[in-house]
Design a protein around this motif. Structure first.
Motif, PDB file in Angstrom:
ATOM      1  N   PHE A 166       0.851  -1.197   0.000  1.00  0.00           N
ATOM      2  CA  PHE A 166       0.000   0.000   0.000  1.00  0.00           C
ATOM      3  C   PHE A 166       0.885   1.246   0.000  1.00  0.00           C
ATOM      4  O   PHE A 166       1.898   1.295   0.701  1.00  0.00           O
ATOM      5  N   GLY A 167       0.471   2.281  -0.756  1.00  0.00           N
ATOM      6  CA  GLY A 167       1.237   3.516  -0.766  1.00  0.00           C
ATOM      7  C   GLY A 167       0.464   4.676  -1.333  1.00  0.00           C
ATOM      8  O   GLY A 167      -0.679   4.527  -1.793  1.00  0.00           O
ATOM      9  N   ASP A 168       1.130   5.855  -1.306  1.00  0.00           N
ATOM     10  CA  ASP A 168       0.440   7.060  -1.790  1.00  0.00           C
ATOM     11  C   ASP A 168       1.342   8.041  -2.531  1.00  0.00           C
ATOM     12  O   ASP A 168       0.841   8.924  -3.219  1.00  0.00           O
ATOM     13  N   MET A 169       2.676   7.929  -2.400  1.00  0.00           N
ATOM     14  CA  MET A 169       3.549   8.951  -2.966  1.00  0.00           C
ATOM     15  C   MET A 169       4.664   8.320  -3.812  1.00  0.00           C
ATOM     16  O   MET A 169       4.865   7.111  -3.774  1.00  0.00           O
ATOM     17  N   PRO A 170       5.403   9.162  -4.569  1.00  0.00           N
ATOM     18  CA  PRO A 170       6.450   8.610  -5.432  1.00  0.00           C
ATOM     19  C   PRO A 170       7.473   7.732  -4.723  1.00  0.00           C
ATOM     20  O   PRO A 170       8.028   6.819  -5.343  1.00  0.00           O
ATOM     21  N   ASN A 171       7.749   7.972  -3.454  1.00  0.00           N
ATOM     22  CA  ASN A 171       8.723   7.109  -2.770  1.00  0.00           C
ATOM     23  C   ASN A 171       8.200   5.693  -2.542  1.00  0.00           C
ATOM     24  O   ASN A 171       8.950   4.805  -2.139  1.00  0.00           O
ATOM     25  N   ASP A 172       6.912   5.465  -2.836  1.00  0.00           N
ATOM     26  CA  ASP A 172       6.328   4.130  -2.729  1.00  0.00           C
ATOM     27  C   ASP A 172       6.327   3.381  -4.059  1.00  0.00           C
ATOM     28  O   ASP A 172       6.028   2.185  -4.097  1.00  0.00           O
ATOM     29  N   LEU A 173       6.636   4.055  -5.157  1.00  0.00           N
ATOM     30  CA  LEU A 173       6.449   3.455  -6.474  1.00  0.00           C
ATOM     31  C   LEU A 173       7.263   2.176  -6.669  1.00  0.00           C
ATOM     32  O   LEU A 173       6.755   1.194  -7.222  1.00  0.00           O
ATOM     33  N   ALA A 174       8.509   2.176  -6.260  1.00  0.00           N
ATOM     34  CA  ALA A 174       9.328   0.981  -6.457  1.00  0.00           C
ATOM     35  C   ALA A 174       8.742  -0.206  -5.704  1.00  0.00           C
ATOM     36  O   ALA A 174       8.663  -1.325  -6.237  1.00  0.00           O
ATOM     37  N   MET A 175       8.333   0.013  -4.468  1.00  0.00           N
ATOM     38  CA  MET A 175       7.734  -1.059  -3.672  1.00  0.00           C
ATOM     39  C   MET A 175       6.437  -1.549  -4.303  1.00  0.00           C
ATOM     40  O   MET A 175       6.191  -2.759  -4.400  1.00  0.00           O
ATOM     41  N   LEU A 176       5.610  -0.628  -4.743  1.00  0.00           N
ATOM     42  CA  LEU A 176       4.328  -1.004  -5.334  1.00  0.00           C
ATOM     43  C   LEU A 176       4.521  -1.769  -6.638  1.00  0.00           C
ATOM     44  O   LEU A 176       3.754  -2.686  -6.954  1.00  0.00           O
ATOM     45  N   SER A 177       5.547  -1.404  -7.392  1.00  0.00           N
ATOM     46  CA  SER A 177       5.824  -2.109  -8.641  1.00  0.00           C
ATOM     47  C   SER A 177       6.386  -3.502  -8.387  1.00  0.00           C
ATOM     48  O   SER A 177       6.149  -4.425  -9.176  1.00  0.00           O
ATOM     49  N   TRP A 178       7.123  -3.662  -7.292  1.00  0.00           N
ATOM     50  CA  TRP A 178       7.727  -4.964  -6.981  1.00  0.00           C
ATOM     51  C   TRP A 178       6.699  -5.949  -6.432  1.00  0.00           C
ATOM     52  O   TRP A 178       6.732  -7.147  -6.760  1.00  0.00           O
ATOM     53  N   ALA A 179       5.791  -5.487  -5.606  1.00  0.00           N
ATOM     54  CA  ALA A 179       4.845  -6.383  -4.937  1.00  0.00           C
ATOM     55  C   ALA A 179       3.886  -7.022  -5.948  1.00  0.00           C
ATOM     56  O   ALA A 179       3.516  -6.420  -6.953  1.00  0.00           O
ATOM     57  N   GLY A 180       3.482  -8.226  -5.651  1.00  0.00           N
ATOM     58  CA  GLY A 180       2.546  -8.911  -6.533  1.00  0.00           C
ATOM     59  C   GLY A 180       1.197  -8.242  -6.608  1.00  0.00           C
ATOM     60  O   GLY A 180       0.534  -8.255  -7.655  1.00  0.00           O
ATOM     61  N   THR A 181       0.756  -7.633  -5.509  1.00  0.00           N
ATOM     62  CA  THR A 181      -0.521  -6.912  -5.464  1.00  0.00           C
ATOM     63  C   THR A 181      -0.265  -5.540  -4.886  1.00  0.00           C
ATOM     64  O   THR A 181       0.361  -5.422  -3.828  1.00  0.00           O
ATOM     65  N   SER A 182      -0.717  -4.503  -5.578  1.00  0.00           N
ATOM     66  CA  SER A 182      -0.454  -3.137  -5.112  1.00  0.00           C
ATOM     67  C   SER A 182      -1.744  -2.350  -5.020  1.00  0.00           C
ATOM     68  O   SER A 182      -2.622  -2.464  -5.875  1.00  0.00           O
ATOM     69  N   TYR A 183      -1.833  -1.546  -3.975  1.00  0.00           N
ATOM     70  CA  TYR A 183      -2.987  -0.687  -3.730  1.00  0.00           C
ATOM     71  C   TYR A 183      -2.538   0.759  -3.587  1.00  0.00           C
ATOM     72  O   TYR A 183      -1.558   1.049  -2.889  1.00  0.00           O
ATOM     73  N   ALA A 184      -3.274   1.657  -4.215  1.00  0.00           N
ATOM     74  CA  ALA A 184      -3.117   3.090  -3.975  1.00  0.00           C
ATOM     75  C   ALA A 184      -4.322   3.561  -3.176  1.00  0.00           C
ATOM     76  O   ALA A 184      -5.467   3.200  -3.499  1.00  0.00           O
ATOM     77  N   VAL A 185      -4.076   4.362  -2.155  1.00  0.00           N
ATOM     78  CA  VAL A 185      -5.193   5.002  -1.464  1.00  0.00           C
ATOM     79  C   VAL A 185      -5.750   6.109  -2.363  1.00  0.00           C
ATOM     80  O   VAL A 185      -5.061   6.615  -3.257  1.00  0.00           O
ATOM     81  N   ALA A 186      -7.001   6.473  -2.144  1.00  0.00           N
ATOM     82  CA  ALA A 186      -7.673   7.406  -3.047  1.00  0.00           C
ATOM     83  C   ALA A 186      -7.004   8.770  -3.106  1.00  0.00           C
ATOM     84  O   ALA A 186      -7.122   9.488  -4.110  1.00  0.00           O
ATOM     85  N   ASN A 187      -6.295   9.144  -2.051  1.00  0.00           N
ATOM     86  CA  ASN A 187      -5.625  10.448  -1.994  1.00  0.00           C
ATOM     87  C   ASN A 187      -4.212  10.407  -2.565  1.00  0.00           C
ATOM     88  O   ASN A 187      -3.440  11.346  -2.405  1.00  0.00           O
ATOM     89  N   ALA A 188      -3.849   9.339  -3.279  1.00  0.00           N
ATOM     90  CA  ALA A 188      -2.478   9.154  -3.738  1.00  0.00           C
ATOM     91  C   ALA A 188      -2.096  10.115  -4.858  1.00  0.00           C
ATOM     92  O   ALA A 188      -2.948  10.659  -5.575  1.00  0.00           O
ATOM     93  N   HIS A 189      -0.782  10.290  -5.019  1.00  0.00           N
ATOM     94  CA  HIS A 189      -0.204  11.065  -6.120  1.00  0.00           C
ATOM     95  C   HIS A 189      -0.649  10.436  -7.449  1.00  0.00           C
ATOM     96  O   HIS A 189      -0.783   9.209  -7.555  1.00  0.00           O
ATOM     97  N   PRO A 190      -0.862  11.241  -8.501  1.00  0.00           N
ATOM     98  CA  PRO A 190      -1.300  10.687  -9.793  1.00  0.00           C
ATOM     99  C   PRO A 190      -0.402   9.583 -10.329  1.00  0.00           C
ATOM    100  O   PRO A 190      -0.889   8.610 -10.924  1.00  0.00           O
ATOM    101  N   ASP A 191       0.899   9.679 -10.120  1.00  0.00           N
ATOM    102  CA  ASP A 191       1.807   8.637 -10.612  1.00  0.00           C
ATOM    103  C   ASP A 191       1.564   7.309  -9.903  1.00  0.00           C
ATOM    104  O   ASP A 191       1.705   6.232 -10.499  1.00  0.00           O
ATOM    105  N   VAL A 192       1.193   7.379  -8.633  1.00  0.00           N
ATOM    106  CA  VAL A 192       0.911   6.160  -7.868  1.00  0.00           C
ATOM    107  C   VAL A 192      -0.419   5.565  -8.311  1.00  0.00           C
ATOM    108  O   VAL A 192      -0.551   4.347  -8.473  1.00  0.00           O
ATOM    109  N   LEU A 193      -1.404   6.407  -8.532  1.00  0.00           N
ATOM    110  CA  LEU A 193      -2.693   5.913  -9.023  1.00  0.00           C
ATOM    111  C   LEU A 193      -2.527   5.218 -10.369  1.00  0.00           C
ATOM    112  O   LEU A 193      -3.173   4.196 -10.642  1.00  0.00           O
ATOM    113  N   ALA A 194      -1.657   5.749 -11.208  1.00  0.00           N
ATOM    114  CA  ALA A 194      -1.449   5.169 -12.541  1.00  0.00           C
ATOM    115  C   ALA A 194      -0.672   3.858 -12.484  1.00  0.00           C
ATOM    116  O   ALA A 194      -0.829   3.012 -13.373  1.00  0.00           O
ATOM    117  N   ALA A 195       0.140   3.674 -11.463  1.00  0.00           N
ATOM    118  CA  ALA A 195       1.055   2.533 -11.428  1.00  0.00           C
ATOM    119  C   ALA A 195       0.510   1.322 -10.688  1.00  0.00           C
ATOM    120  O   ALA A 195       1.073   0.229 -10.789  1.00  0.00           O
TER     121      ALA A 195
END
Length: 287
Positions: free
Chosen positions: A234-263
């Motif tokens: 789970f994440g919300d900002m660009p510093n979470d992108l690498a982790m979210l991309s690595w994990a098998g299942t990734s969630y963005a919270v609704a208030n997340a940065h646009p790049d996180v929502l897209a990824a």
């Protein structure tokens, strides 16, 4: 007329699809993700974290925060007490207040970043996060300075307390657009370090080359025999992108940065609406 005959073929059965592996680890960011905007952990979230562990799923907090700022969740750091801090630069046992591993930024690389970023973005001020403290330049507005923080030019700060590894260099600009500042820094000095951001302001977090939430989480998972496919992040900002991309299942919270929502592959409610807890409840229920 001879009857017309038509040959019918029995449709082939679709190949059975392998079920996704059962989650074995939940990795969640804190600020803007698990924590509410007032920096508290809701009762529903605490219950969801406990239920995950009761179901045999480990919970890891993976944050940009230093260990000394983990008091808000220290009571909920899972039974193992391990947290990944400083965007992957440190692994701590919060139950024992013990540094388990550090992946620091070399001082020579930090000095190169300072020189190149000052040239590319005049007006940038710097601070340094070491394993046992935070120190900053006079031009750096330090909202979270501590009684033992030292204020001096960054070159002096990097030459001082060399027994304490540099977990993060921080760079702040008073007027730059945050995303543009990040792009500028990566172009100017990306060969020396990893650049990311988690603040709404033009504040960059700079780690050693190859160090991220993802790389350190992967190490911790490998030690436990857990694959990426068994991780929900789970994440919300660009510093979470690498982790979210690595994990098998990734969630963005609704208030997340646009790049996180897209990824990310999944969405959940905002941090103030217990989005992580809602998703964990569904994961435990098998939904």
């Amino acid at each position: 007329m001879d009857p017309v005959t038509t040959t019918y073929r029995t449709p082939r059965s679709p190949e059975p699809q392998a079920s996704p592996p059962k989650p074995r680890l939940i990795a969640t960011d804190l600020d803007g993700t698990l924590l509410r905007n007032d920096k508290t952990v809701s009762a529903r979230t605490i219950a969801a974290l406990t239920a995950a562990e009761d179901a045999g799923i480990e919970v890891f907090f993976v944050t940009g925060r230093p260990a000394r700022w983990m008091d808000v969740v220290a009571a909920h750091t899972a039974r193992h007490g391990v947290a990944i801090c400083a965007n992957g630069a440190a692994v701590y046992d919060l139950h024992r207040d013990l540094l388990l591993a550090a992946y620091p930024l070399a001082v020579r690389d930090a000095l190169s970043v300072v020189a190149e970023l000052r040239a590319a973005a005049p007006g940038t001020a710097f601070a340094v996060e070491r394993t046992r403290g935070f120190h900053y330049e006079p031009g750096y507005t330090a909202f979270f300075a501590e009684p033992d923080s030292v204020s001096a030019p960054i070159e002096e700060l990097l030459a001082w307390a060399t027994d304490q590894p540099v977990l993060k260099l921080l760079a702040k600009h008073p007027t730059a657009d945050p995303d543009a500042f990040l792009a500028t820094a990566r172009r100017a000095a990306g060969g020396h370090a990893e650049f990311t951001r988690s603040s709404p302001s033009a504040l960059l977090e700079i780690s050693g080359a190859g160090v991220s939430k993802a790389t350190t989480l992967a190490r911790c998972c490998a030690e436990r025999g857990i694959s990426a496919d068994e991780v929900v992040a789970f994440g919300d900002m660009p510093n979470d992108l690498a982790m979210l991309s690595w994990a098998g299942t990734s969630y963005a919270v609704a208030n997340a940065h646009p790049d996180v929502l897209a990824a990310t592959t999944h969405r959940t409610a905002a941090n103030d609406d217990d989005g992580v807890a809602l998703a964990i409840e569904r994961v435990i229920a098998g939904g």
